[in-house]
Write a protein that holds these residues in place. Sequence first.
Motif, short mmCIF file in Angstrom:
data_model
loop_
_atom_site.label_atom_id
_atom_site.label_comp_id
_atom_site.label_asym_id
_atom_site.label_seq_id
_atom_site.Cartn_x
_atom_site.Cartn_y
_atom_site.Cartn_z
N GLY A 66 0.76 -1.20 -0.03
CA GLY A 66 0.01 -0.19 -0.04
C GLY A 66 0.91 1.19 0.04
O GLY A 66 1.61 1.55 -1.11
N ASP A 67 0.65 1.96 0.99
CA ASP A 67 1.28 3.23 1.02
C ASP A 67 2.50 3.09 2.26
O ASP A 67 3.06 4.21 2.63
CB ASP A 67 0.48 4.34 1.37
CG ASP A 67 1.14 5.81 1.31
OD1 ASP A 67 1.75 6.20 0.36
OD2 ASP A 67 0.80 6.61 2.15
N THR A 68 2.98 2.07 2.45
CA THR A 68 3.55 1.93 3.55
C THR A 68 5.03 1.03 3.36
O THR A 68 4.88 0.05 2.68
CB THR A 68 3.09 1.24 4.88
OG1 THR A 68 1.97 1.78 5.23
CG2 THR A 68 3.98 1.10 6.07
N HIS A 69 6.11 1.22 3.72
CA HIS A 69 7.41 0.62 3.60
C HIS A 69 7.55 0.20 5.04
O HIS A 69 8.01 0.89 5.95
CB HIS A 69 8.64 1.46 3.35
CG HIS A 69 9.86 0.91 2.99
ND1 HIS A 69 10.05 -0.25 2.26
CD2 HIS A 69 11.06 0.89 3.83
CE1 HIS A 69 11.52 -0.75 2.24
NE2 HIS A 69 11.80 0.05 3.42
N LEU A 70 7.59 -1.30 5.23
CA LEU A 70 7.73 -1.90 6.52
C LEU A 70 9.12 -2.40 6.55
O LEU A 70 9.63 -3.41 5.66
CB LEU A 70 6.78 -2.92 6.65
CG LEU A 70 5.31 -2.61 6.91
CD1 LEU A 70 4.38 -3.61 7.02
CD2 LEU A 70 5.13 -1.64 7.86
N MET A 71 10.15 -2.23 7.36
CA MET A 71 11.16 -2.82 7.60
C MET A 71 10.85 -3.80 8.86
O MET A 71 10.71 -3.57 10.00
CB MET A 71 12.41 -1.97 8.00
CG MET A 71 13.01 -1.03 6.94
SD MET A 71 13.48 0.56 7.45
CE MET A 71 12.06 1.49 7.98
#
Length: 667
Positions: A66-71
């Motif tokens: 979506g609109d999120t970059h998850l580390m």
Amino acid sequence: MKQAVVGLVAHVDAGKTTLAEAMLYTAGAIRKLGRVDHRDAHLDTNAMERARGITIFSKQTALDYGDTHLMLLDAPGHVDFSAEAERTLRALDYAILVVGANDGVQGHTETLWDLLQRYEVPTFLFVNKMDLVSETASAVLHELAERLSPGCLDARELLAGGPSIEDAAATDEAALEEFIDTNALSRATLQRLVAERAVFPVFFGSALKAAGIAELLDGLDALIAPHTWPDAFAARVYKVSRSARGERLAWLKVAGGVLRAKTVLTGFDRGVAWEEKVDQVRIYDADAFQTVAEVPAGCICAVTGLSHVVPGSALGAEEPGPQPALAPVLSYQVLPGEHDVHTVVRALRELADEDPLLGVTWVEHLHEIHVQLMGEVQREVVQQLLRDRFGLEVTFGASGILYKETITASVRGVGHFEPLRHYAEVHLLLEPAERGSGMAFGTRCSEDDLDRNWQRLILTHAMEREHVGVLTGAPITDVRITLLGGRAHAKHTEGGDFRQATYRAIRQALMRARAEGAVELLEPWYAFRLVVPADKVGRALADLQRMAATFEAPRVMGDRAELVGTAPASEMQGYALEVSGYSGGRGHLVLEYAGYQPCHDAERVIAEIAYDPRADVPNTPDSVFCSHGAGYNVPWDEVDAHAHVTIDEARLRSWRAADASFFSGAR
């Protein structure tokens, strides 16, 4: 695009690594869905992890959804590696706590929950393995609300505006006003409630079958709030490791500004001020990495070139933060076999460089190596690391409790070292400090009596090693050491002379305290929460009294009873299995390290260890004086009569009455 560092934490076998695999696959970050039991999971790259089917070392990967970059950080789940999991929490913006539906809330789940609260990490929950149970989501939610927090609410209802919205609104005054006015909560309000740990959204599914994973990712995308970071550079080291090529890697969470390659950083760790240049900056995906020129705030990375930092080191504007809540309470003797003991010690100290809680001690008078560990599985892993990385085949002796010693009254110590052409004398004051404060050091010596450079050298020698007590040879703690006076010789004094005099002064003071009955043996204690069926309370109470526990009156909750209190770690070893046995699997025990307290059976322990402080030659309390060109030994209880320096008693009394703020800190 929003970004966040999200950690996956869980008790062992909850399916945490399988969940990470399913999230990566659903988000399109990997093409093939691996499995832990097939030993091809994306994050379980270590041979020991694949063989055991557990996560031992925290791993990093990333995905976009979506609109999120998850580390993502996959933290160890086994209780023996909970210290590594705790260090990982310091790097997180959010956490996903995985609970196995077939196991429910375990004791280690509650320990992790308490740690997440301690470090104020906003938390989502994923109830895994729903395909293996007949329980409904509402039944699991009830247990989560009762055992963890009433803020554990159904995420699907939260996002759809269902009944849980009203419960979420009740957690916050502003949210309640919004709900009363609009009969709903905005997305921004839900994000705020999650970020402030008022609400803990709960998702349900099966990671192995990739069920509920899209809903989890949708929820993370919707409920993770945008974040702004300060401009000043700040970072925290959460892990230290070695690459496949042997490079020392420091793993950082950048919490402000930008970290660039070739940047010169400064710090103060392990008593040493340092200045070093960051060599490479790397972004890892499991074991693969790419080298980058810089990393902005909010990201995690690994860097080479920093040899002094340890897990927990704060860089730049980052605040030091609280000390770890978890600590090992077991000690094992390392049996080097055919290997040179010094080679084994060097290898263990390299491992301790990566895990600060892996205390490594060379006991000179016994010619033994001791290490501090959390349990049997960690012992096996250390044994395997020594074999794989260093080619060392070692074994371990039986485990024992890590005792410590302290003093209960003020004592003075004198150390004199004067073999031919050497000279140093040191006078110290040892005083009991607050329980749990560690060691503190300072000086009240006038520079008219002893030059500043010699005073600094004496304090350096006092701080440079772990001093052992005189009851069992265990490390001393909770003691303030003050330099009162000393003497050097203009021609014959060398730096090493003051080391000898300082060590002997501390030891002589401890022997004096022992003679006066002012030395106390300490042992680690656990804070416990014991839940048993109501009809088993009598058995539990009898056990706790036998174990010298202190506890509150039982709290009855329906057909269960809860007991909370503290107990010696030595008595609690293996008790969780007993609880499971006599309760038919319906009881559980939660343990948390509660620091050191007086040993409940000190006489027995001291007798069994049978430590002779006079026979511990490397830690001698005696002094060396010189007469007619030859050095001679003076027993500790005769040193005062031979000392060359006299401490002004009136000045000493005035010092004792003054403010003690000169102490330089604890370790």
